[in-house]
Design a protein around this motif. Structure first.
Motif, PDB file in Angstrom:
ATOM      1  N   LYS A 136       0.828  -1.216   0.000  1.00 44.76           N
ATOM      2  CA  LYS A 136       0.000   0.000   0.000  1.00 44.76           C
ATOM      3  C   LYS A 136       0.858   1.259   0.000  1.00 44.76           C
ATOM      4  CE  LYS A 136      -3.967  -2.170   2.217  1.00 44.76           C
ATOM      5  NZ  LYS A 136      -4.753  -2.265   3.465  1.00 44.76           N
ATOM      6  N   TRP A 167       2.316   1.546  -3.554  1.00 45.06           N
ATOM      7  CA  TRP A 167       1.343   1.605  -4.634  1.00 45.06           C
ATOM      8  C   TRP A 167       1.190   2.973  -5.300  1.00 45.06           C
ATOM      9  CZ3 TRP A 167      -0.366  -1.046  -8.298  1.00 45.06           C
ATOM     10  CH2 TRP A 167      -1.471  -0.634  -9.031  1.00 45.06           C
ATOM     11  N   PRO A 168       1.070   4.079  -4.593  1.00 45.95           N
ATOM     12  CA  PRO A 168       0.847   5.353  -5.295  1.00 45.95           C
ATOM     13  C   PRO A 168       1.913   5.656  -6.362  1.00 45.95           C
ATOM     14  CG  PRO A 168       0.380   5.627  -2.974  1.00 45.95           C
ATOM     15  CD  PRO A 168       1.004   4.254  -3.137  1.00 45.95           C
ATOM     16  N   SER A 214       1.567   2.983  -9.213  1.00 45.52           N
ATOM     17  CA  SER A 214       0.351   3.271  -9.985  1.00 45.52           C
ATOM     18  C   SER A 214       0.571   4.458 -10.917  1.00 45.52           C
ATOM     19  CB  SER A 214      -0.815   3.557  -9.036  1.00 45.52           C
ATOM     20  OG  SER A 214      -1.933   4.014  -9.749  1.00 45.52           O
ATOM     21  N   THR A 215       1.212   5.479 -10.411  1.00 40.57           N
ATOM     22  CA  THR A 215       1.486   6.666 -11.239  1.00 40.57           C
ATOM     23  C   THR A 215       2.348   6.296 -12.443  1.00 40.57           C
ATOM     24  OG1 THR A 215       1.268   8.166  -9.363  1.00 40.57           O
ATOM     25  CG2 THR A 215       2.562   8.961 -11.243  1.00 40.57           C
ATOM     26  N   GLU A 244      -8.461   3.981 -11.325  1.00 39.12           N
ATOM     27  CA  GLU A 244      -7.593   5.136 -11.117  1.00 39.12           C
ATOM     28  C   GLU A 244      -7.341   5.897 -12.415  1.00 39.12           C
ATOM     29  OE1 GLU A 244      -5.135   3.557  -7.198  1.00 39.12           O
ATOM     30  OE2 GLU A 244      -4.090   3.640  -9.109  1.00 39.12           O
ATOM     31  N   ALA A 301     -10.411   2.436  -4.754  1.00 35.86           N
ATOM     32  CA  ALA A 301      -9.883   3.534  -5.576  1.00 35.86           C
ATOM     33  C   ALA A 301     -10.920   4.628  -5.742  1.00 35.86           C
ATOM     34  CB  ALA A 301      -9.437   3.004  -6.942  1.00 35.86           C
ATOM     35  N   GLU A 310     -11.043   6.604  -2.381  1.00 37.89           N
ATOM     36  CA  GLU A 310      -9.814   7.356  -2.173  1.00 37.89           C
ATOM     37  C   GLU A 310      -9.714   8.532  -3.130  1.00 37.89           C
ATOM     38  OE1 GLU A 310      -6.769   4.343  -2.177  1.00 37.89           O
ATOM     39  OE2 GLU A 310      -7.743   3.328  -0.499  1.00 37.89           O
ATOM     40  N   PHE A 352      -9.576  12.452  -2.017  1.00 34.53           N
ATOM     41  CA  PHE A 352      -8.508  13.295  -2.540  1.00 34.53           C
ATOM     42  C   PHE A 352      -9.085  14.551  -3.195  1.00 34.53           C
ATOM     43  CE2 PHE A 352      -5.817  14.642  -6.098  1.00 34.53           C
ATOM     44  CZ  PHE A 352      -4.688  14.995  -5.405  1.00 34.53           C
TER      45      PHE A 352
END
Length: 169
Positions: free
Chosen positions: A84, A87-88, A91-92, A125, A157, A160, A164
């Protein structure tokens, strides 16, 4: 190695079983190299890589100019805290590859549960409606996302992103 691919964000997102699962690791690596992914995300554990004869997967993928990321998740499991946290950024990078017309391949043991979970998460996402994304994913790989816990992580997702946007806007 059967690759289940679908268009996402201008690129191609695919899920597959671990190379070597069918007993032909060299053939699977040749097929994977020919498919030319920009990024390969391995979701199997180290034990699963060894059992499939794919202990050298990371090196073999990188030797062919592909970015390799190892984010192990136990079979039928969901991401742990380390996953986790990573992941950001991952993922980007995956979404940037897709937006640039590149290919991203996710693999787990059989190419359904863990791969489906992460593919669905990336699709959401990338801006797809969750239900539409799940329908498209299951059209190319029936049975993708095997457990309720995997579905919950993928679908998080939406929540979140909403949180955001409320805090960023």
């Amino acid at each position: 190695m059967l690759i289940h691919a679908l268009p996402v964000g201008g690129g191609i997102l695919a899920i597959a079983p671990v190379p070597g699962a069918g007993g032909d690791y060299a053939g699977d690596i040749a097929h994977l190299t020919e498919w030319r992914p920009a990024m390969v995300i391995s979701l199997v554990t180290e034990v699963e890589l060894v059992a499939a004869g794919a202990a050298m997967l990371g090196q073999d993928v990188q030797d062919h100019g592909t970015r390799w990321v190892h984010l192990p998740v136990p079979d039928f499991g969901v991401p742990d805290e380390g996953f986790k946290q990573a992941w950001p950024g991952i993922s980007t990078r995956a979404r940037k590859a897709l937006l640039g017309g590149g290919r991203v391949l996710l693999h787990c043991g059989a190419g359904r549960g863990r791969s489906g979970m992460v593919a669905l998460r990336l699709m959401i996402e990338a801006g797809e409606a969750a239900d539409d994304a799940l329908e498209r994913l299951r059209h190319v790989q029936p049975g993708a996302v095997e457990t309720e816990a995997q579905m919950a992580w993928a679908m998080a997702a939406r929540r979140e992103a909403a949180v955001f946007l409320r805090h960023d806007g």
